[in-house]
Design an enzyme around this catalytic site. Structure first.
Site, PDB file in Angstrom:
ATOM      1  N   CYS A 109      -6.388  -6.031   2.580  1.00  0.00           N
ATOM      2  CA  CYS A 109      -5.046  -6.073   2.014  1.00  0.00           C
ATOM      3  C   CYS A 109      -4.186  -7.047   2.817  1.00  0.00           C
ATOM      4  O   CYS A 109      -4.017  -6.881   4.021  1.00  0.00           O
ATOM      5  CB  CYS A 109      -4.383  -4.705   2.012  1.00  0.00           C
ATOM      6  SG  CYS A 109      -2.708  -4.814   1.357  1.00  0.00           S
ATOM      7  N   LEU A 168       0.805  -1.231   0.000  1.00  0.00           N
ATOM      8  CA  LEU A 168       0.000   0.000   0.000  1.00  0.00           C
ATOM      9  C   LEU A 168       0.836   1.278   0.000  1.00  0.00           C
ATOM     10  O   LEU A 168       0.484   2.252   0.674  1.00  0.00           O
ATOM     11  CB  LEU A 168      -0.984  -0.004   1.178  1.00  0.00           C
ATOM     12  CG  LEU A 168      -2.067  -1.082   1.076  1.00  0.00           C
ATOM     13  CD1 LEU A 168      -2.854  -1.172   2.379  1.00  0.00           C
ATOM     14  CD2 LEU A 168      -3.016  -0.792  -0.085  1.00  0.00           C
ATOM     15  N   GLY A 200      -8.330  -5.624 -12.810  1.00  0.00           N
ATOM     16  CA  GLY A 200      -7.079  -5.298 -12.129  1.00  0.00           C
ATOM     17  C   GLY A 200      -5.870  -5.776 -12.893  1.00  0.00           C
ATOM     18  O   GLY A 200      -5.332  -5.089 -13.762  1.00  0.00           O
ATOM     19  N   LYS A 215     -14.667  -3.699   0.950  1.00  0.00           N
ATOM     20  CA  LYS A 215     -13.961  -4.661   0.095  1.00  0.00           C
ATOM     21  C   LYS A 215     -13.521  -5.862   0.914  1.00  0.00           C
ATOM     22  O   LYS A 215     -12.730  -5.752   1.848  1.00  0.00           O
ATOM     23  CB  LYS A 215     -12.756  -4.004  -0.561  1.00  0.00           C
ATOM     24  CG  LYS A 215     -12.042  -4.939  -1.524  1.00  0.00           C
ATOM     25  CD  LYS A 215     -11.245  -4.180  -2.531  1.00  0.00           C
ATOM     26  CE  LYS A 215     -10.462  -5.124  -3.422  1.00  0.00           C
ATOM     27  NZ  LYS A 215      -9.652  -4.396  -4.389  1.00  0.00           N
ATOM     28  N   THR A 228      -7.105 -10.043  -2.996  1.00  0.00           N
ATOM     29  CA  THR A 228      -6.208 -11.129  -3.399  1.00  0.00           C
ATOM     30  C   THR A 228      -6.154 -12.257  -2.370  1.00  0.00           C
ATOM     31  O   THR A 228      -6.427 -12.056  -1.184  1.00  0.00           O
ATOM     32  CB  THR A 228      -4.798 -10.575  -3.604  1.00  0.00           C
ATOM     33  OG1 THR A 228      -4.408  -9.875  -2.419  1.00  0.00           O
ATOM     34  CG2 THR A 228      -4.746  -9.622  -4.782  1.00  0.00           C
ATOM     35  N   ASN A 281     -10.254   4.115  -2.579  1.00  0.00           N
ATOM     36  CA  ASN A 281      -9.987   2.955  -1.723  1.00  0.00           C
ATOM     37  C   ASN A 281      -9.253   3.469  -0.497  1.00  0.00           C
ATOM     38  O   ASN A 281      -8.240   4.157  -0.611  1.00  0.00           O
ATOM     39  CB  ASN A 281      -9.127   1.971  -2.533  1.00  0.00           C
ATOM     40  CG  ASN A 281      -8.860   0.651  -1.828  1.00  0.00           C
ATOM     41  OD1 ASN A 281      -7.870   0.529  -1.110  1.00  0.00           O
ATOM     42  ND2 ASN A 281      -9.705  -0.329  -2.037  1.00  0.00           N
ATOM     43  N   ASN A 329     -11.024  -0.715   2.438  1.00  0.00           N
ATOM     44  CA  ASN A 329     -10.169  -1.886   2.192  1.00  0.00           C
ATOM     45  C   ASN A 329      -9.819  -2.558   3.516  1.00  0.00           C
ATOM     46  O   ASN A 329      -8.927  -2.122   4.231  1.00  0.00           O
ATOM     47  CB  ASN A 329      -8.908  -1.437   1.448  1.00  0.00           C
ATOM     48  CG  ASN A 329      -7.935  -2.572   1.191  1.00  0.00           C
ATOM     49  OD1 ASN A 329      -8.181  -3.707   1.580  1.00  0.00           O
ATOM     50  ND2 ASN A 329      -6.826  -2.257   0.548  1.00  0.00           N
ATOM     51  N   GLY A 346      -9.481 -11.683 -11.623  1.00  0.00           N
ATOM     52  CA  GLY A 346      -9.104 -12.373 -12.861  1.00  0.00           C
ATOM     53  C   GLY A 346      -9.907 -12.048 -14.091  1.00  0.00           C
ATOM     54  O   GLY A 346      -9.927 -12.829 -15.043  1.00  0.00           O
TER      55      GLY A 346
HETATM   56  C1  LIG Z   1      -0.374  -4.518  -7.909  1.00  0.00           C
HETATM   57  C2  LIG Z   1      -1.687  -4.596  -7.177  1.00  0.00           C
HETATM   58  C3  LIG Z   1      -2.014  -3.607  -6.239  1.00  0.00           C
HETATM   59  C4  LIG Z   1      -3.207  -3.665  -5.537  1.00  0.00           C
HETATM   60  N1  LIG Z   1      -3.515  -2.673  -4.647  1.00  0.00           N
HETATM   61  C5  LIG Z   1      -4.710  -2.685  -4.002  1.00  0.00           C
HETATM   62  C6  LIG Z   1      -5.099  -1.627  -3.117  1.00  0.00           C
HETATM   63  O1  LIG Z   1      -4.380  -0.638  -2.940  1.00  0.00           O
HETATM   64  N2  LIG Z   1      -6.297  -1.714  -2.478  1.00  0.00           N
HETATM   65  C7  LIG Z   1      -7.148  -2.786  -2.669  1.00  0.00           C
HETATM   66  O2  LIG Z   1      -8.222  -2.813  -2.087  1.00  0.00           O
HETATM   67  N3  LIG Z   1      -6.818  -3.790  -3.525  1.00  0.00           N
HETATM   68  C8  LIG Z   1      -5.631  -3.767  -4.186  1.00  0.00           C
HETATM   69  N4  LIG Z   1      -5.321  -4.785  -5.057  1.00  0.00           N
HETATM   70  C9  LIG Z   1      -6.293  -5.878  -5.294  1.00  0.00           C
HETATM   71  C10 LIG Z   1      -7.129  -5.611  -6.558  1.00  0.00           C
HETATM   72  O3  LIG Z   1      -7.845  -4.387  -6.452  1.00  0.00           O
HETATM   73  C11 LIG Z   1      -8.114  -6.765  -6.848  1.00  0.00           C
HETATM   74  O4  LIG Z   1      -9.007  -6.892  -5.762  1.00  0.00           O
HETATM   75  C12 LIG Z   1      -7.436  -8.097  -7.063  1.00  0.00           C
HETATM   76  O5  LIG Z   1      -6.193  -7.920  -7.711  1.00  0.00           O
HETATM   77  C13 LIG Z   1      -8.272  -9.082  -7.873  1.00  0.00           C
HETATM   78  O6  LIG Z   1      -8.555  -8.590  -9.172  1.00  0.00           O
HETATM   79  P1  LIG Z   1      -7.673  -8.951 -10.484  1.00  0.00           P
HETATM   80  O7  LIG Z   1      -7.500 -10.439 -10.501  1.00  0.00           O
HETATM   81  O8  LIG Z   1      -8.462  -8.409 -11.643  1.00  0.00           O
HETATM   82  O9  LIG Z   1      -6.374  -8.254 -10.305  1.00  0.00           O
HETATM   83  C14 LIG Z   1      -4.120  -4.746  -5.771  1.00  0.00           C
HETATM   84  C15 LIG Z   1      -3.788  -5.725  -6.725  1.00  0.00           C
HETATM   85  C16 LIG Z   1      -2.597  -5.669  -7.432  1.00  0.00           C
HETATM   86  C17 LIG Z   1      -2.295  -6.734  -8.447  1.00  0.00           C
END
Ligand SMILES: Cc1cc2nc3c(=O)[nH]c(=O)nc-3n(C[C@H](O)[C@H](O)[C@H](O)COP(=O)(O)O)c2cc1C
Ligand SMILES: Cc1cc2nc3c(=O)[nH]c(=O)nc-3n(C[C@H](O)[C@H](O)[C@H](O)COP(=O)(O)OP(=O)(O)OC[C@H]3O[C@@H](n4cnc5c(N)ncnc54)[C@H](O)[C@@H]3O)c2cc1C
Lengths: 294, 262
Positions: free
Chosen positions: A132, A76, A269, A168, A196, A102, A129, A248
């Protein structure tokens, strides 16, 4: 094909989105000029987690590749809410984007401090959030226990004034519907899922974890079926709450699948890291699905 | 910057474990400056993250050349792609070496694959506008050297350190080589020496100390694991003398050596 009659646009907690696609937090860079696309082309722009003070993030390396996905442990890193209010937010609003901020903190007071500052801003929605996996305090610690999650939601709701609060959720729990239920009871206006999944990769040459943080959050196509399952479960338990589904999404088909599972909108994402234009492409492909079924 | 699917014109072995790939990518070729990089995206969907590679040469109006070492699954797969196939790429990315100072001598300090962007720098600075420039390269290779002919064509002098070449070669690090053969120091006034370096972090650190001791301004190109290469994910940030952390992909990869907290 099963048809689901849905308009292209959608109303999320009283905020109109011109389409059902947003960026997933942490995967969109606000640029001085619209280098890749005009942010108002998407239903909403969700920005990176923002804390009351600047956070430096974790040590390098912060990313590792996995089969059909990736691990990240950014931790973060962000320049803090004051910088956000002066920079990214006004820039996005000037270009006509709907914006969801967020918000993160190490403790309830910190989340509330950010929410209070954003309450009086031009931001449209807040995304709390509590999921995380990459920070030691705060983040996921609030999102894996229903009582703690509910208590934080209630406090942030009060701090956020009129702004809708979307919580979230973390997939790193035994029963996501229990947390979903608890935060909605505590006043959450909507839900985002999933963040994630905690994972690890080990470098075969050194025998040590690749990430400096050792573990990281798994995202990308590898987690799509988990996201579909969790959205489906939450929708069955809570028929009316607005849900933003993510995990995904690479194509309009993946997005449509999440809508079939019960999401009202979806976020892109990891796909955007590989292709900056992925969110607008997914929006166009999803539009084709939805018009086919009209 | 452009992202698209580009024709592979050539993809061949240059040295042990080192390959050169040439893409027909006119949009990238037209805009690239030395020190910038290109993201390659592997076909198939299993490997989603970009492979950032420094631009090793450009022949406007059409082609972009990259030189890569086979170090893992992605570069292995890349080395198997034949000419005639297409590959997805995005670039040019990053800021480039671009220094705001005047110089009449250019010192190129490269370690291993770090020589790749320096090759483009040598060629570009050799072009007519810069014809009075004196260019000297110091290159260190732990494995078999590569690209010496192109450096030879563009530089006034090329020094090579290698652990694998025969008895005649200089054995040691590139900084040992500088110590031994590098005679430059910055002459005040009418534009002195500018140094550009790319290679592993310990090498860059030693080069920075060497240049600092001689008052030679140095621009270094840094490397980090990247999630996107265009500023979205904050994977590759680093601390510098500036108040805010910098992104190696968009604020860099090239920085003044003085900015870096070695
Ligand atoms: C590099 C990266 C940074 C992320 N930063 C945040 C964040 O600051 N806050 C948050 O709630 N989720 C964060 N996420 C999670 C994504 O918002 C998302 O919930 C998760 O990656 C699943 O979606 P995707 O498979 O399309 O990436 C991050 C994901 C990635 C890959
Ligand atoms: C700006 C920049 C310029 C570069 N220029 C060159 C060049 O001109 N020639 C060259 O041979 N190499 C260069 N590299 C390093 C190159 O990107 C990696 O060697 C390559 O990505 C390894 O991929 P892989 O799939 O074979 O390795 P794997 O270990 O299988 O890769 C897994 C993941 O880690 C990343 N990764 C692994 N090693 C590195 C590394 N050293 N640096 C950054 N990411 C890494 C990969 O991109 C991938 O996302 C550069 C790196 C950067 C950041």
């Amino acid at each position: 094909m099963v048809s689901k009659r849905l308009p292209i646009d959608v109303d999320i907690c009283g905020v109109h989105w011109k389409n059902r696609v947003t960026t997933a937090s942490g995967t969109f860079a606000v640029q001085k000029r619209s280098r890749f696309y005009d942010p108002s082309q998407l239903g909403c722009i969700t920005t990176k987690g923002v804390s009351p003070e600047p956070w430096p993030g974790n040590a390098q390396p912060r990313v590792a590749e996995t089969y059909g996905g990736m691990l990240n442990a950014i931790g973060l890193e962000n320049p803090g809410v004051d910088s956000y209010l002066e920079g990214d937010l006004p820039q996005l609003k000037r270009r006509g984007a709907v914006v969801m901020a967020n918000i993160v903190g190490h403790a309830a007071e910190e989340y509330c401090a950010v929410a209070e500052k954003l309450a009086g801003s031009a931001v449209d929605l807040l995304e709390l959030n509590i999921s995380c996996p990459n920070v030691k305090e705060g983040g996921i610690a609030f999102g894996t226990d229903a009582k703690t999650a509910a208590a934080l939601t209630a406090r942030v709701k009060r701090a956020a004034g009129e702004k809708p609060v979307i919580v979230k959720l973390s997939p790193n729990v035994t029963d996501i519907t229990e947390i979903a239920d608890a935060v909605v009871d505590a006043g959450a206006d909507g839900l985002s899922l999933i963040n994630t999944l905690i994972g690890m990769r080990i470098d075969l040459k050194t025998g040590e974890p690749i990430l400096a943080n050792k573990t990281g959050g798994l995202s990308g196509p590898a987690i799509h079926p988990v996201a579909v399952r969790m959205v489906y479960e939450v929708r069955r338990k809570l028929p009316r709450v607005p849900i933003i589904g993510m995990g995904g999404v690479m194509t309009g088909a993946d997005a449509y699948e999440l809508l079939l599972a019960g999401a009202d909108a979806i976020a892109v994402g990891t796909a955007a890291l590989a292709d900056p234009l992925a969110p607008v492409r997914v929006a166009a492909e999803l539009e084709a699905y939805l018009s086919k079924n009209e | 910057m452009n992202r698209g699917s580009y024709l592979i014109l050539n993809n061949e072995r240059l040295a042990d474990g080192v390959f050169e790939i040439v893409l027909e990518a006119p949009e990238i070729a037209a805009r690239a400056v030395p020190g910038q990089f290109v993201n390659l995206y592997l076909p198939g969907g299993a490997m989603l993250l970009p492979r950032p590679l420094g631009i090793a040469d450009v022949s406007p109006p059409r082609t972009v050349t990259l030189v890569y070492a086979v170090v893992g699954a992605g570069t292995e797969r890349l080395s198997q792609l034949p000419a005639g196939r297409r590959i997805c790429a995005m670039g040019p990315l990053g800021n480039g070496f671009l220094a705001k100072i005047r110089f009449t001598r250019l010192l190129l300090i490269g370690g291993g694959m770090g020589a790749a962007p320096l090759r483009f720098a040598a060629r570009r600075f050799r072009e007519p506008v810069h014809s009075e420039l004196y260019i000297e390269a110091f290159l260190g290779f732990a494995a078999e050297p590569w690209g010496l002919a192109s450096f030879g064509a563009a530089c006034d002098h090329v020094h090579v350190a290698s652990d694998t070449q025969g008895a005649a070669a200089f054995h040691g690090t590139v900084v040992d080589l500088l110590e031994k053969r590098g005679r430059f120091c910055s002459s005040p006034g009418a534009g002195g020496t500018l140094a550009l370096a790319c290679g592993p972090m310990p090498m860059l650190k030693a080069a920075a100390a060497w240049c600092e001791a001689r008052g030679i301004p140095l621009r270094v190109s840094l490397e980090a694991r990247m999630g996107c290469g265009y500023g979205a994910c904050a994977s590759c940030t680093c601390e510098t003398t500036a108040a805010q952390r910098k992104k190696i992909c968009t604020d860099g990869p090239c920085f003044d050596a003085e900015e870096i907290l070695w």
